[in-house]
Design an enzyme around this catalytic site. Structure first.
Site, PDB file in Angstrom:
ATOM      1  N   LYS A  11       0.708  -1.119  -0.273  1.00  0.00           N
ATOM      2  CA  LYS A  11       0.005  -0.124   0.037  1.00  0.00           C
ATOM      3  C   LYS A  11       1.144   1.510  -0.288  1.00  0.00           C
ATOM      4  CE  LYS A  11      -0.932   2.025   4.150  1.00  0.00           C
ATOM      5  NZ  LYS A  11      -0.565   2.384   3.633  1.00  0.00           N
ATOM      6  N   ASP A 137      -5.868   1.352   8.241  1.00  0.00           N
ATOM      7  CA  ASP A 137      -5.400   0.735   7.380  1.00  0.00           C
ATOM      8  C   ASP A 137      -6.301  -0.578   6.772  1.00  0.00           C
ATOM      9  OD1 ASP A 137      -3.420   2.602   6.643  1.00  0.00           O
ATOM     10  OD2 ASP A 137      -1.453   1.959   6.923  1.00  0.00           O
TER      11      ASP A 137
END
Length: 285
Positions: A11, A137
């Protein structure tokens, strides 16, 4: 018994604006998140209990007990859906951990997806309380590989369409940048939000827009680990890199390039000059 397999992509926060802080201490963010095709790999097989084995080049230091987000995610799904079965999980670590690219969260997200399939239960949605409890996240990683605008405390997600084809060079110098220390060193926690991303941008237009955005954690991270600034400077000096910045709270930095051919060339030059840095060319998914 058959093993199901999945990948947990890196990510990358191309922007990270800190726009406030709640009374409970959580920071409010506004971030453009993309996913890169460098990834950890996970395998899962039905077992009588939950167990985890970690292999791969970044296995050292990764726990296999309940402190690992993979195990916490597996138990959260198990309890939420009343599952009596277990699973033997094998995590192959190709991404550095504690590096600002969400590898632990991405691992946990693919664990939730795979085990829902393996156990034949309804997956947990990205906004489920059990998901939010695993970290800020997790929601966005459950939406991988789709680019997302992530705001709130990580729980408000908006799809981003129409990004141009591009690639990244990911670089992590061998330094530790603890997230809590970075946020503590951040002097201004009420920054402006990210500018709206115009539709229909080509690569040049996207590069220009991205260059006008921020990662508000860059300055405090660089004060803790000056090698972060050195990595960004090294990337900016390479032909073909239009924008360089830091992902998340660091220490992984990125260079934006037009295509994978350029990414491989830049990665080769940087790796030769800094043999102890982790360097990876990656396509934006």
């Amino acid at each position: 018994m058959a093993t199901i397999k999945g990948t947990a992509p890196a990510k990358v926060n191309l922007t990270l604006h800190v726009t406030g802080q709640r009374e409970d201490g959580y920071h409010l963010l506004d971030s453009l998140v993309v996913f890169a095709d460098v990834a950890d790999r996970l395998g899962a097989t039905i077992a009588p209990d939950l167990r985890l084995q970690v292999t791969g080049p970044f296995a050292m230091g990764v726990p296999t007990d309940d402190s690992n987000l993979v195990m916490r995610a597996a138990k959260a799904l198990q309890q939420a859906r009343g599952v009596k079965l277990g699973a033997a999980l094998t995590l192959e670590k190709h991404l550095p951990h504690a590096a600002g690219i969400g590898s632990g969260s991405s691992d946990a997200a693919i664990t939730l997806t795979m085990l829902a399939d393996l156990w034949g239960v309804v997956p947990l949605p990205h906004d489920a309380p059990e998901v939010l409890a695993l970290g800020a996240d997790l929601p966005v990683c459950l939406r991988a590989p789709n680019p997302m605008r992530m705001s709130g405390i990580g729980d408000v997600l908006s799809p981003v369409a129409g990004l141009p084809d591009c690639a990244l060079v990911l670089v992590r110098p061998p330094v530790a940048v603890p997230t809590q220390s970075v946020f503590k060193a951040l002097s201004d926690k009420s920054g402006t939000p990210m500018e709206p991303l115009p539709k229909g941008l080509d690569f040049e237009g996207f590069s220009h827009w991205l260059a006008g955005q921020r990662n508000d954690l860059l300055a405090p991270a660089s004060s803790i680990a000056p090698d972060v600034s050195a990595a960004i400077a090294r990337l900016k000096a390479q032909p073909g890199v239009t924008v360089a910045g830091m992902s998340g709270s660091g220490a992984t930095c990125f260079g934006l390039v037009r295509d994978m051919a350029t990414a491989r060339q830049v990665a080769k030059v940087v790796q030769v000059s800094q043999m102890n840095w982790w360097v990876a060319p990656a396509a934006v998914m």
